[in-house]
Design a protein around this motif. Structure first.
Motif, PDB file in Angstrom:
ATOM      1  N   VAL A   1      11.533   4.266   3.886  1.00 27.95           N
ATOM      2  CA  VAL A   1      12.634   4.929   3.194  1.00 27.95           C
ATOM      3  C   VAL A   1      12.490   4.803   1.681  1.00 27.95           C
ATOM      4  O   VAL A   1      12.776   5.740   0.927  1.00 27.95           O
ATOM      5  CB  VAL A   1      13.983   4.349   3.657  1.00 27.95           C
ATOM      6  CG1 VAL A   1      15.120   4.839   2.760  1.00 27.95           C
ATOM      7  CG2 VAL A   1      14.259   4.736   5.113  1.00 27.95           C
ATOM      8  N   SER A   2      12.010   3.656   1.208  1.00 24.92           N
ATOM      9  CA  SER A   2      11.932   3.429  -0.235  1.00 24.92           C
ATOM     10  C   SER A   2      10.867   4.273  -0.921  1.00 24.92           C
ATOM     11  O   SER A   2      10.863   4.383  -2.149  1.00 24.92           O
ATOM     12  CB  SER A   2      11.680   1.948  -0.529  1.00 24.92           C
ATOM     13  OG  SER A   2      10.430   1.535  -0.028  1.00 24.92           O
ATOM     14  N   VAL A   3       9.952   4.875  -0.156  1.00 28.06           N
ATOM     15  CA  VAL A   3       8.951   5.765  -0.770  1.00 28.06           C
ATOM     16  C   VAL A   3       9.223   7.226  -0.403  1.00 28.06           C
ATOM     17  O   VAL A   3       8.353   8.081  -0.548  1.00 28.06           O
ATOM     18  CB  VAL A   3       7.508   5.374  -0.384  1.00 28.06           C
ATOM     19  CG1 VAL A   3       7.159   4.024  -0.977  1.00 28.06           C
ATOM     20  CG2 VAL A   3       7.303   5.392   1.124  1.00 28.06           C
ATOM     21  N   SER A   4      10.438   7.493   0.067  1.00 24.39           N
ATOM     22  CA  SER A   4      10.787   8.851   0.500  1.00 24.39           C
ATOM     23  C   SER A   4      11.554   9.638  -0.557  1.00 24.39           C
ATOM     24  O   SER A   4      11.894  10.801  -0.340  1.00 24.39           O
ATOM     25  CB  SER A   4      11.612   8.799   1.786  1.00 24.39           C
ATOM     26  OG  SER A   4      12.866   8.193   1.547  1.00 24.39           O
ATOM     27  N   ARG A   5      11.813   9.012  -1.697  1.00 27.33           N
ATOM     28  CA  ARG A   5      12.545   9.679  -2.772  1.00 27.33           C
ATOM     29  C   ARG A   5      11.863  10.996  -3.168  1.00 27.33           C
ATOM     30  O   ARG A   5      10.654  11.034  -3.371  1.00 27.33           O
ATOM     31  CB  ARG A   5      12.587   8.768  -3.999  1.00 27.33           C
ATOM     32  CG  ARG A   5      13.385   9.308  -5.178  1.00 27.33           C
ATOM     33  CD  ARG A   5      13.124   8.482  -6.414  1.00 27.33           C
ATOM     34  NE  ARG A   5      11.814   8.752  -6.984  1.00 27.33           N
ATOM     35  CZ  ARG A   5      11.068   7.846  -7.620  1.00 27.33           C
ATOM     36  NH1 ARG A   5      11.479   6.605  -7.735  1.00 27.33           N
ATOM     37  NH2 ARG A   5       9.900   8.189  -8.122  1.00 27.33           N
ATOM     38  N   GLY A   6      12.662  12.059  -3.229  1.00 28.66           N
ATOM     39  CA  GLY A   6      12.121  13.334  -3.681  1.00 28.66           C
ATOM     40  C   GLY A   6      11.679  14.271  -2.584  1.00 28.66           C
ATOM     41  O   GLY A   6      11.426  15.454  -2.851  1.00 28.66           O
TER      42      GLY A   6
ATOM     43  N   PRO B   1       0.791  -1.241   0.000  1.00 28.39           N
ATOM     44  CA  PRO B   1       0.000   0.000   0.000  1.00 28.39           C
ATOM     45  C   PRO B   1       0.820   1.286   0.000  1.00 28.39           C
ATOM     46  O   PRO B   1       0.321   2.324  -0.457  1.00 28.39           O
ATOM     47  CB  PRO B   1      -0.827  -0.115   1.293  1.00 28.39           C
ATOM     48  CG  PRO B   1      -0.939  -1.574   1.536  1.00 28.39           C
ATOM     49  CD  PRO B   1       0.375  -2.142   1.100  1.00 28.39           C
ATOM     50  N   ASN B   2       2.052   1.249   0.473  1.00 28.81           N
ATOM     51  CA  ASN B   2       2.832   2.485   0.568  1.00 28.81           C
ATOM     52  C   ASN B   2       3.307   3.017  -0.780  1.00 28.81           C
ATOM     53  O   ASN B   2       3.092   4.189  -1.083  1.00 28.81           O
ATOM     54  CB  ASN B   2       3.976   2.302   1.563  1.00 28.81           C
ATOM     55  CG  ASN B   2       3.486   2.340   2.993  1.00 28.81           C
ATOM     56  OD1 ASN B   2       3.270   3.398   3.558  1.00 28.81           O
ATOM     57  ND2 ASN B   2       3.264   1.171   3.578  1.00 28.81           N
ATOM     58  N   PRO B   3       3.944   2.207  -1.632  1.00 25.89           N
ATOM     59  CA  PRO B   3       4.244   2.742  -2.964  1.00 25.89           C
ATOM     60  C   PRO B   3       2.988   3.052  -3.765  1.00 25.89           C
ATOM     61  O   PRO B   3       2.966   4.017  -4.541  1.00 25.89           O
ATOM     62  CB  PRO B   3       5.078   1.637  -3.620  1.00 25.89           C
ATOM     63  CG  PRO B   3       4.851   0.417  -2.810  1.00 25.89           C
ATOM     64  CD  PRO B   3       4.561   0.885  -1.428  1.00 25.89           C
ATOM     65  N   VAL B   4       1.922   2.264  -3.563  1.00 22.91           N
ATOM     66  CA  VAL B   4       0.661   2.545  -4.260  1.00 22.91           C
ATOM     67  C   VAL B   4       0.125   3.913  -3.847  1.00 22.91           C
ATOM     68  O   VAL B   4      -0.315   4.707  -4.691  1.00 22.91           O
ATOM     69  CB  VAL B   4      -0.375   1.442  -3.976  1.00 22.91           C
ATOM     70  CG1 VAL B   4      -1.771   1.867  -4.436  1.00 22.91           C
ATOM     71  CG2 VAL B   4       0.031   0.145  -4.671  1.00 22.91           C
ATOM     72  N   LEU B   5       0.168   4.212  -2.555  1.00 22.91           N
ATOM     73  CA  LEU B   5      -0.308   5.505  -2.060  1.00 22.91           C
ATOM     74  C   LEU B   5       0.519   6.649  -2.639  1.00 22.91           C
ATOM     75  O   LEU B   5      -0.027   7.635  -3.137  1.00 22.91           O
ATOM     76  CB  LEU B   5      -0.260   5.513  -0.534  1.00 22.91           C
ATOM     77  CG  LEU B   5      -0.884   6.690   0.225  1.00 22.91           C
ATOM     78  CD1 LEU B   5      -1.218   6.274   1.652  1.00 22.91           C
ATOM     79  CD2 LEU B   5       0.024   7.909   0.257  1.00 22.91           C
ATOM     80  N   GLN B   6       1.839   6.525  -2.585  1.00 19.99           N
ATOM     81  CA  GLN B   6       2.703   7.621  -3.031  1.00 19.99           C
ATOM     82  C   GLN B   6       2.708   7.785  -4.547  1.00 19.99           C
ATOM     83  O   GLN B   6       2.888   8.892  -5.053  1.00 19.99           O
ATOM     84  CB  GLN B   6       4.134   7.419  -2.531  1.00 19.99           C
ATOM     85  CG  GLN B   6       4.293   7.477  -1.015  1.00 19.99           C
ATOM     86  CD  GLN B   6       3.822   8.773  -0.393  1.00 19.99           C
ATOM     87  OE1 GLN B   6       2.994   8.778   0.507  1.00 19.99           O
ATOM     88  NE2 GLN B   6       4.332   9.898  -0.865  1.00 19.99           N
ATOM     89  N   GLU B   7       2.501   6.685  -5.282  1.00 22.72           N
ATOM     90  CA  GLU B   7       2.530   6.757  -6.739  1.00 22.72           C
ATOM     91  C   GLU B   7       1.143   6.888  -7.349  1.00 22.72           C
ATOM     92  O   GLU B   7       0.999   7.239  -8.520  1.00 22.72           O
ATOM     93  CB  GLU B   7       3.243   5.521  -7.308  1.00 22.72           C
ATOM     94  CG  GLU B   7       4.707   5.438  -6.880  1.00 22.72           C
ATOM     95  CD  GLU B   7       5.413   4.193  -7.406  1.00 22.72           C
ATOM     96  OE1 GLU B   7       4.976   3.652  -8.456  1.00 22.72           O
ATOM     97  OE2 GLU B   7       6.406   3.766  -6.775  1.00 22.72           O
TER      98      GLU B   7
END
Length: 378
Positions: A106-111, A68-74
């Motif tokens: 950390v892996s969804v913190s890029r940018g 859900p975390n990369p899905v939320l951020q992307e």
């Protein structure tokens, strides 16, 4: 009561209470969250893709947190390293910050311009750090993540069998309940600071979680409570005291960017959409949603159950062991079942609707084979 907001947001704050059960606002002492429901648009059950996080394979090499975390951020089910993330859509218009008391994200913190991922911080220290940053500079997008409630839910699912809250998050003395109610108090503290500094009326506030919580604790894949969580929007142009019957976390990033007047991070076949019924200017009476994620989660659970039954059948008849290989290697179907282990391949389907159709075809084939077996065995 919090004052009604008018105009366009100058900033957005996404406040995440990890592992927030969808029943929590009704069962627990959460006065701040309940006030926000009256002041904004509320979804009792917002769905996210099943919170699985493999530590091996391609996904495990890329991501440190659950699906859900990369899905939320992307803002899409079709996860790809080339995708943009929500925080990157605010560049160069303003500073962005991510504050959490874990390194899991950390892996969804890029940018993000500012990243604070310190496991030693308490939830209160996370909020205090966030408030300090908001005082010191103009931050256009903040993600504030309180990890303690989710941690407590996970701990009580496997420890303290002599306690009334063992495998019962609502049990007497539950540390999960204590952590969620503390998170609500801290949410109120943040809002008070925004009001004190004159930023409240120009802030879009989104309160939710990255995933749900089983009543036994944590987020087992087969428990529907794991894949739903409450969600509330409050801010300029947001409808007041409105309740929507359904929402998906893929829609969260495009809805935030839509309310902020900027482009969504990603579009295309797996992407969510701007749910305009959050806007006070949009009539929500005829609101409908295709409910893709709810359907996909049910397919994933059905596949796991059917696969297990076929594997057991294979102990007596090796054909069924071969059947699994045929299905997983696309020898009987032009496409595979898009299950958890193929998550990074989902984009091969082209769009979510086709992905669901392919999965349905394979599930039906699996059911037919088991039906034949039952008839043969009498």
């Amino acid at each position: 009561m919090y004052t009604e907001l008018n105009g366009k947001p100058e900033r957005v704050i996404v406040f995440l209470i990890d592992g927030l059960h969808w029943k929590a606002p009704g069962k627990l002492v959460m006065p701040v969250f309940k006030q926000l429901i009256e002041q904004g648009t509320y979804i009792e059950k917002s769905y996210m893709i099943v919170p699985h996080h493999p530590t091996i394979g391609e996904y495990g090499r890329i991501h440190t947190s659950s699906f859900p975390n990369p899905v939320l951020q992307e803002g899409t089910l079709f996860i790809n390293p080339a995708n943009k993330m929500l925080q990157e859509m605010f560049v160069p218009a303003g500073t962005t910050a991510f504050i959490a008391n874990t390194k899991a994200y950390v892996s969804v913190s890029r940018g993000f311009d500012i990243n604070i991922h310190e496991p030693a911080l308490s939830d209160e220290e996370v909020v205090n750090r966030s408030m300090e940053l908001l005082q010191q500079q103009e931050i256009r997008y903040s993600r504030i993540h309180l990890q303690t409630p989710g941690n407590e839910g996970r701990y009580l699912s496997a420890t303290s069998p002599d306690q009334p809250y063992y495998r019962n998050i609502w049990g007497e003395g539950s540390p999960y309940v204590r952590a969620v109610e503390q998170a609500d108090r801290l949410l109120g503290k943040l809002i008070d600071e925004l009001k004190k500094t004159g930023k409240w009326e120009s802030t879009l506030l989104v309160v939710t979680s990255d995933h749900g919580q089983s009543e036994q604790g944590w987020h087992p894949m087969i428990d529907e409570d794991s894949v739903m969580t409450p969600l509330v929007f409050v801010g300029p142009s947001v409808a007041k005291n409105r309740v929507l019957p359904y929402f998906e976390h893929t829609d969260l990033s495009p809805t935030i960017t839509g309310l902020m007047g900027i482009e969504p991070p990603n579009t295309g076949g797996g992407a969510g959409v701007f749910i305009k019924e959050v806007l006070s200017a949009t009539d929500a009476a005829g609101f409908t949603h295709p409910r893709y994620i709810q359907t996909l989660n049910r397919q994933l659970n059905a596949y796991n159950a059917l696969r297990a039954r076929i594997m057991i059948a294979g102990e007596k008849d090796v054909y069924f062991s071969s059947l699994i290989s045929y299905l997983e290697n696309e020898l009987l179907t032009p496409e595979p079942f898009y299950h958890h282990d193929r998550f990074l391949e989902w984009e091969r389907a082209g769009n979510t609707q086709h992905l669901i159709e392919v999965n349905d075809q394979i599930l039906e084939q699996m059911r037919d084979e088991l039906t034949k077996l039952e008839k043969t065995n009498g």
